[in-house]
Design a protein around this motif. Structure first.
Motif, PDB file in Angstrom:
ATOM      1  N   TYR A 191      17.919 198.322  55.079  1.00 21.71           N
ATOM      2  CA  TYR A 191      18.540 197.306  55.944  1.00 21.71           C
ATOM      3  C   TYR A 191      17.503 196.677  56.872  1.00 21.71           C
ATOM      4  O   TYR A 191      17.432 195.455  56.999  1.00 21.71           O
ATOM      5  CB  TYR A 191      19.680 197.907  56.758  1.00 21.71           C
ATOM      6  CG  TYR A 191      20.365 196.869  57.614  1.00 21.71           C
ATOM      7  CD1 TYR A 191      21.374 196.069  57.077  1.00 21.71           C
ATOM      8  CD2 TYR A 191      19.988 196.655  58.928  1.00 21.71           C
ATOM      9  CE1 TYR A 191      21.992 195.087  57.845  1.00 21.71           C
ATOM     10  CE2 TYR A 191      20.594 195.675  59.701  1.00 21.71           C
ATOM     11  CZ  TYR A 191      21.593 194.902  59.149  1.00 21.71           C
ATOM     12  OH  TYR A 191      22.199 193.928  59.907  1.00 21.71           O
ATOM     13  N   ALA A 192      16.688 197.501  57.498  1.00 25.96           N
ATOM     14  CA  ALA A 192      15.675 196.988  58.423  1.00 25.96           C
ATOM     15  C   ALA A 192      14.672 196.099  57.697  1.00 25.96           C
ATOM     16  O   ALA A 192      14.276 195.048  58.207  1.00 25.96           O
ATOM     17  CB  ALA A 192      14.958 198.137  59.115  1.00 25.96           C
ATOM     18  N   ALA A 193      14.276 196.492  56.501  1.00 24.12           N
ATOM     19  CA  ALA A 193      13.302 195.711  55.754  1.00 24.12           C
ATOM     20  C   ALA A 193      13.875 194.379  55.284  1.00 24.12           C
ATOM     21  O   ALA A 193      13.175 193.369  55.255  1.00 24.12           O
ATOM     22  CB  ALA A 193      12.812 196.512  54.551  1.00 24.12           C
TER      23      ALA A 193
ATOM     24  N   PRO B  83      29.696 210.220  45.892  1.00 23.21           N
ATOM     25  CA  PRO B  83      28.511 209.761  45.158  1.00 23.21           C
ATOM     26  C   PRO B  83      28.446 208.245  44.926  1.00 23.21           C
ATOM     27  O   PRO B  83      27.404 207.720  44.579  1.00 23.21           O
ATOM     28  CB  PRO B  83      28.581 210.500  43.828  1.00 23.21           C
ATOM     29  CG  PRO B  83      29.940 211.069  43.725  1.00 23.21           C
ATOM     30  CD  PRO B  83      30.537 211.108  45.095  1.00 23.21           C
ATOM     31  N   CYS B  84      29.548 207.527  45.115  1.00 30.08           N
ATOM     32  CA  CYS B  84      29.555 206.070  44.905  1.00 30.08           C
ATOM     33  C   CYS B  84      29.068 205.297  46.121  1.00 30.08           C
ATOM     34  O   CYS B  84      28.733 204.117  45.999  1.00 30.08           O
ATOM     35  CB  CYS B  84      30.959 205.587  44.543  1.00 30.08           C
ATOM     36  SG  CYS B  84      31.501 206.060  42.902  1.00 30.08           S
ATOM     37  N   LEU B  85      29.036 205.920  47.290  1.00 23.94           N
ATOM     38  CA  LEU B  85      28.577 205.246  48.504  1.00 23.94           C
ATOM     39  C   LEU B  85      27.051 205.264  48.496  1.00 23.94           C
ATOM     40  O   LEU B  85      26.415 206.209  48.949  1.00 23.94           O
ATOM     41  CB  LEU B  85      29.141 205.933  49.751  1.00 23.94           C
ATOM     42  CG  LEU B  85      28.819 205.290  51.094  1.00 23.94           C
ATOM     43  CD1 LEU B  85      29.303 203.851  51.158  1.00 23.94           C
ATOM     44  CD2 LEU B  85      29.420 206.095  52.226  1.00 23.94           C
TER      45      LEU B  85
ATOM     46  N   CYS C  13      18.222 200.419  47.151  1.00 31.44           N
ATOM     47  CA  CYS C  13      17.470 201.504  46.520  1.00 31.44           C
ATOM     48  C   CYS C  13      18.331 202.496  45.751  1.00 31.44           C
ATOM     49  O   CYS C  13      17.816 203.308  44.998  1.00 31.44           O
ATOM     50  CB  CYS C  13      16.631 202.244  47.555  1.00 31.44           C
ATOM     51  SG  CYS C  13      17.588 203.255  48.707  1.00 31.44           S
ATOM     52  N   GLY C  14      19.640 202.465  45.947  1.00 28.35           N
ATOM     53  CA  GLY C  14      20.529 203.368  45.221  1.00 28.35           C
ATOM     54  C   GLY C  14      20.667 204.757  45.814  1.00 28.35           C
ATOM     55  O   GLY C  14      21.347 205.599  45.250  1.00 28.35           O
ATOM     56  N   LYS C  15      20.063 205.009  46.968  1.00 31.00           N
ATOM     57  CA  LYS C  15      20.154 206.321  47.611  1.00 31.00           C
ATOM     58  C   LYS C  15      21.579 206.560  48.105  1.00 31.00           C
ATOM     59  O   LYS C  15      22.211 205.673  48.676  1.00 31.00           O
ATOM     60  CB  LYS C  15      19.184 206.384  48.795  1.00 31.00           C
ATOM     61  CG  LYS C  15      19.200 207.697  49.530  1.00 31.00           C
ATOM     62  CD  LYS C  15      18.234 207.676  50.694  1.00 31.00           C
ATOM     63  CE  LYS C  15      18.342 208.959  51.491  1.00 31.00           C
ATOM     64  NZ  LYS C  15      17.479 208.936  52.677  1.00 31.00           N
ATOM     65  N   THR C  16      22.100 207.781  47.872  1.00 34.05           N
ATOM     66  CA  THR C  16      23.435 208.131  48.344  1.00 34.05           C
ATOM     67  C   THR C  16      23.431 208.168  49.865  1.00 34.05           C
ATOM     68  O   THR C  16      22.542 208.737  50.485  1.00 34.05           O
ATOM     69  CB  THR C  16      23.873 209.498  47.775  1.00 34.05           C
ATOM     70  OG1 THR C  16      23.840 209.421  46.350  1.00 34.05           O
ATOM     71  CG2 THR C  16      25.276 209.848  48.209  1.00 34.05           C
ATOM     72  N   LEU C  17      24.435 207.539  50.472  1.00 38.45           N
ATOM     73  CA  LEU C  17      24.523 207.419  51.920  1.00 38.45           C
ATOM     74  C   LEU C  17      25.627 208.302  52.471  1.00 38.45           C
ATOM     75  O   LEU C  17      26.543 208.683  51.749  1.00 38.45           O
ATOM     76  CB  LEU C  17      24.811 205.964  52.292  1.00 38.45           C
ATOM     77  CG  LEU C  17      23.817 204.939  51.762  1.00 38.45           C
ATOM     78  CD1 LEU C  17      24.332 203.528  51.976  1.00 38.45           C
ATOM     79  CD2 LEU C  17      22.468 205.115  52.432  1.00 38.45           C
ATOM     80  N   THR C  18      25.557 208.600  53.756  1.00 33.01           N
ATOM     81  CA  THR C  18      26.615 209.355  54.418  1.00 33.01           C
ATOM     82  C   THR C  18      27.509 208.385  55.168  1.00 33.01           C
ATOM     83  O   THR C  18      27.068 207.316  55.593  1.00 33.01           O
ATOM     84  CB  THR C  18      26.035 210.379  55.415  1.00 33.01           C
ATOM     85  OG1 THR C  18      25.269 209.685  56.389  1.00 33.01           O
ATOM     86  CG2 THR C  18      25.175 211.411  54.713  1.00 33.01           C
TER      87      THR C  18
END
Length: 77
Positions: A56-58, A26-28, A33-38
């Motif tokens: 990242y793209a933006a 959950p920390c990644l 935006c704070g969205k959890t990443l894989t």
């Protein structure tokens, strides 16, 4: 023992490795935006994780927010 770079705690059952570090799942999160990443499903800028195709793209992509398929992609004359 490795520590999560976001919270400084270690829980081996929740560990994911990304950017050369061990994180709690959950920390990644995306720095913007704070969205959890894989693990492996994101991009890195200056050692911080960002969502691949959104934040990242933006922020750092070649068009820096323009031309990503929305109405700003087209110029009408």
């Amino acid at each position: 023992m490795p520590k999560c770079p976001a919270c400084d705690k270690v829980y081996l059952a929740e560990r994911v490795t990304s950017l050369g570090k061990d994180w709690h799942r959950p920390c990644l999160k995306c720095e913007k935006c704070g969205k959890t990443l894989t693990s492996g499903g994101h991009a890195e800028h200056e050692g911080k994780p960002y969502g691949n195709h959104t934040c990242y793209a933006a922020m750092f992509g070649p068009t820096k927010g323009f031309g990503r398929g929305g109405p700003e992609s087209h110029t009408f004359k």
